[in-house]
Scaffold this active site. Structure first.
Site, PDB file in Angstrom:
ATOM      1  N   LYS A 208      20.308 -72.953 -49.884  1.00 20.91           N
ATOM      2  CA  LYS A 208      20.375 -74.444 -50.458  1.00 20.91           C
ATOM      3  C   LYS A 208      21.896 -74.884 -50.269  1.00 20.91           C
ATOM      4  O   LYS A 208      22.784 -74.320 -50.749  1.00 20.91           O
ATOM      5  CB  LYS A 208      20.442 -74.184 -52.084  1.00 20.91           C
ATOM      6  CG  LYS A 208      20.210 -75.416 -52.976  1.00 20.91           C
ATOM      7  CD  LYS A 208      21.841 -75.603 -53.575  1.00 20.91           C
ATOM      8  CE  LYS A 208      22.081 -76.545 -54.466  1.00 20.91           C
ATOM      9  NZ  LYS A 208      23.224 -77.530 -54.052  1.00 20.91           N
TER      10      LYS A 208
ATOM     11  N   SER B 153      31.113 -71.274 -59.350  1.00 18.26           N
ATOM     12  CA  SER B 153      31.631 -71.267 -60.660  1.00 18.26           C
ATOM     13  C   SER B 153      30.957 -70.090 -61.701  1.00 18.26           C
ATOM     14  O   SER B 153      29.747 -69.760 -61.405  1.00 18.26           O
ATOM     15  CB  SER B 153      31.606 -72.445 -61.193  1.00 18.26           C
ATOM     16  OG  SER B 153      30.289 -72.751 -61.483  1.00 18.26           O
TER      17      SER B 153
ATOM     18  N   GLY C 146      28.021 -71.930 -63.146  1.00 22.23           N
ATOM     19  CA  GLY C 146      26.628 -71.963 -62.233  1.00 22.23           C
ATOM     20  C   GLY C 146      26.037 -70.680 -61.979  1.00 22.23           C
ATOM     21  O   GLY C 146      24.959 -70.412 -62.061  1.00 22.23           O
ATOM     22  N   GLY C 147      26.947 -69.594 -61.839  1.00 23.14           N
ATOM     23  CA  GLY C 147      26.423 -68.333 -61.572  1.00 23.14           C
ATOM     24  C   GLY C 147      25.568 -67.926 -62.719  1.00 23.14           C
ATOM     25  O   GLY C 147      24.466 -67.067 -62.590  1.00 23.14           O
TER      26      GLY C 147
ATOM     27  N   GLU D 167      28.767 -64.340 -57.163  1.00 26.18           N
ATOM     28  CA  GLU D 167      30.171 -63.926 -57.097  1.00 26.18           C
ATOM     29  C   GLU D 167      31.024 -65.108 -57.688  1.00 26.18           C
ATOM     30  O   GLU D 167      30.818 -66.240 -57.334  1.00 26.18           O
ATOM     31  CB  GLU D 167      30.838 -63.567 -55.771  1.00 26.18           C
ATOM     32  CG  GLU D 167      32.205 -62.806 -55.651  1.00 26.18           C
ATOM     33  CD  GLU D 167      32.965 -63.825 -54.852  1.00 26.18           C
ATOM     34  OE1 GLU D 167      33.779 -64.606 -55.441  1.00 26.18           O
ATOM     35  OE2 GLU D 167      32.633 -63.918 -53.541  1.00 26.18           O
TER      36      GLU D 167
ATOM     37  N   CYS E 169      38.508 -67.175 -53.863  1.00 27.93           N
ATOM     38  CA  CYS E 169      38.312 -66.249 -55.333  1.00 27.93           C
ATOM     39  C   CYS E 169      39.053 -65.210 -55.428  1.00 27.93           C
ATOM     40  O   CYS E 169      39.272 -64.412 -56.367  1.00 27.93           O
ATOM     41  CB  CYS E 169      36.730 -65.816 -55.149  1.00 27.93           C
ATOM     42  SG  CYS E 169      36.435 -65.211 -53.483  1.00 27.93           S
TER      43      CYS E 169
ATOM     44  N   GLU F  48      40.270 -68.637 -65.019  1.00 29.06           N
ATOM     45  CA  GLU F  48      40.672 -69.181 -63.734  1.00 29.06           C
ATOM     46  C   GLU F  48      41.058 -70.775 -63.523  1.00 29.06           C
ATOM     47  O   GLU F  48      39.939 -71.423 -64.329  1.00 29.06           O
ATOM     48  CB  GLU F  48      39.470 -68.703 -62.770  1.00 29.06           C
ATOM     49  CG  GLU F  48      39.685 -69.176 -61.306  1.00 29.06           C
ATOM     50  CD  GLU F  48      38.314 -68.973 -60.482  1.00 29.06           C
ATOM     51  OE1 GLU F  48      38.489 -68.350 -59.423  1.00 29.06           O
ATOM     52  OE2 GLU F  48      37.349 -69.228 -60.989  1.00 29.06           O
TER      53      GLU F  48
END
Ligand code: NAP
Length: 527
Positions: free
Chosen positions: A183, A241, A244-245, A264, A301, A392
């Site tokens: 995607k 993010s 999202g994860g 991640e 990250c 973060e």
């Protein structure tokens, strides 16, 4: 000129009416190509083809898959400067970074090809039968790893090459024998499209089945959600993010057949500065950390988002030098306007928290979408009370936590959530006296760094890029390095299977000359 189509197996299609363009963040203008978001029918077609390719692809030999991965690397290099120009126009990152990331991508593909040459990743384990064993005979048991099936990979905004279409997730899944559907990240759709064309070209040349790889365009959640929920998708790789994860993880857990989501997500990568080192080398560490915080406009990250030290004149001097050093660095463009906007919002939120003070902030006027570096400081007691300060801020930002003494530091570290990395910086002598603190940090991370900054992730067998939640959804696995292949494999045991029917990796003659565990000992020998 690109056609903006989806790449579905060996076909290029644009059946939908939802379109989008990428943005050049430096010029703050849209790029030319119009991309066509994949329709539900196109998603279905890509998944069906991947499913159909699963058996044939899973049965390819190590040699054939290694050849395929090396062919992808060659095809990517053959895209030449056109790929570099596209990458820079969609990310605002400089040519040097584009070329470096391309090198890393190609080397990753070759690394997994090498892993296939070696073959021991299948972890062949054999316990031979012992018919005379008392009181019960022992059966013949043989186990090895097999591919999970079609994998959905979400392109990462901060690594358009190394963690997107042909990045680490795709390369390790293809190496494992799993078809991949990417995607694409909407902000570098052109880069993704070019690389995906290279993968398809390599698939054709290596006689891989159609459907072994597809690339779907999307700007919105529909395509990603459809992939994660599709019953024929067996695993998901994601970098991005926390929101999202976690959303994708929850979605996968709610399926009739839950599947693993290797996400991640965020990390603040705490850096602890011990007192003696600041007496000796404050200039060196201030300069090094200023470079690490601003590297790639902070869009890694592994960015050092939190620094911690013991209050006193040495820390004050370090802070002053850090402020000067970081303001010596010219800020650069962020990846896209959304990330730049979120960065400004994140900084604003942090500055509004009780007790935070600005140590340094780039104040001069800059072009749109520039990440203006910022360092704040706060007392440890206020840091502990306020979870917002632990979050973060994705970009060139760091929060310096001032602790009154070592107990104050340990109490603060105790509240830090799971991280990809932590660093401890001290003299050789003083490090010996901080066993407890080192143990505290180790329990919260995937990689513990001594006298180094977290940015810079080597791709090799010993790398661990994955820590306890919320930095990832499964700290037992890594997203970088050879072991990343383990995410896409599952063990199968054969009991009393006739030799001729066993997979070659488990046959008595050991035709692949694999290193296998036979009756408890590692050996290349035949049985
Ligand atoms: P993101 O917002 O997490 O998006 C990553 C991908 O996941 C995108 O393709 C997005 O789709 C998709 N997605 C996100 N939420 C989804 C949901 N609920 N359902 C279905 N799909 C979903 O990350 P990003 O766009 O790369 O960057 C935004 C922020 O992510 C940054 O500001 C940063 O905080 C963070 N980030 C962190 C890291 C890290 O390694 N820690 C790396 C990159 C980004 P669409 O774009 O199509 O909507």
């Amino acid at each position: 000129m690109q056609d903006g189509k989806n790449i579905i197996g060996y076909d290029r299609t644009r059946r939908g009416s939802v379109t989008f363009r990428t943005i050049n963040p430096i010029l703050n203008t849209e790029n030319d190509t119009i991309f066509y978001e994949a329709t539900p029918e196109e998603v279905e077609q890509a998944v069906t083809l991947a499913h159909q390719a699963t058996h044939f692809f899973g049965e390819t030999t190590h040699e054939e898959r290694a050849e395929f991965l090396r062919a992808i690397a060659d095809e990517i290099m053959a895209l030449g400067d056109e790929l570099i120009t596209m990458y820079c126009s969609e990310t605002g990152l400089p040519e040097g970074r584009a070329k470096g990331e391309r090198g890393r991508t190609v080397n990753q593909l070759k690394l997994y090809a090498g892993l296939l040459d070696d073959g021991s990743y299948v972890e062949a384990s054999i316990d031979t039968a012992k018919p005379d064993r008392k009181p019960m005979p022992k059966e013949d048991l043989r186990k090895m790893m097999f591919p999970l099936g079609p994998v959905a990979v979400f392109g990462a905004s901060n690594f358009p090459l190394a963690y997107s279409s042909a990045g680490g997730d795709t390369a390790s899944a293809l190496a494992a024998g799993c078809p991949v559907i990417v995607k694409g990240h909407p902000m570098h759709a052109g880069t993704g499209n070019m690389v995906s064309s290279a993968i398809v070209s390599a698939a054709k040349k290596s006689a891989m089945p159609e459907g072994v790889f597809s690339h779907l365009n999307s700007k919105g959640y529909a395509v990603g959600e459809a992939l994660v929920k599709h019953p024929l998708i067996k695993a998901v790789g994601f970098t991005g993010s926390h929101g999202g994860g976690r959303a994708l993880f929850n979605m996968a857990a709610e399926r009739k057949e839950p599947i693993p989501v290797f996400a991640e997500m965020g990390s603040v990568n705490p850096v602890v500065l011990l007192p003696e080192i600041l007496k000796e080398k404050k200039e060196k560490w201030a300069k090094t950390l200023a470079g690490s915080v601003t590297l790639g406009s902070g869009q890694f990250c592994t960015n050092p988002g939190i620094m911690m030290g013991i209050k006193g004149s040495e820390l004050d001097q370090f802070t002053e030098i850090l402020a000067n050093e970081i303001l010596e660095i010219t800020p650069s463009s962020m990846l896209h306007p959304d990330i730049a906007e979120k960065y400004d919002e994140g900084k604003k939120m942090m500055k509004a928290q009780d007790g935070t003070q600005v140590v340094a902030e780039w104040g001069e006027q800059t072009q749109s979408n520039t990440g203006r570096q910022t360092i704040l400081k706060v007392k440890a007691s206020q840091f502990r009370e306020n979870p917002k300060l632990h979050q973060e801020v994705f970009g060139p930002f760091s929060l310096l936590v001032e602790c009154v003494n070592i107990e104050d530091l340990e109490r603060s570290v105790a509240l830090i959530e799971g991280q990809l990395t932590a660093s401890i910086i001290g003299t050789a002598d003083e490090l010996k006296g901080y066993d407890f603190l080192i143990g505290q940090l180790r329990d919260r991370v995937g990689r513990l760094i001594f006298n180094g900054v977290p940015t810079g992730v080597e791709v090799c067998a010993s790398m661990q890029h994955g820590g306890p939640y919320p930095s990832t959804t499964d700290s037992r696995f890594t997203a970088v390095g050879e072991d990343a292949i383990k995410r896409w494999l599952r063990p199968v045991c054969f009991q009393n299977c006739p030799d001729a029917l066993l997979p070659v990796a488990l046959q008595n003659a050991n035709p692949l000359n694999l290193l296998r565990r036979v009756d408890g000992s590692l050996t290349h020998s035949k049985i």
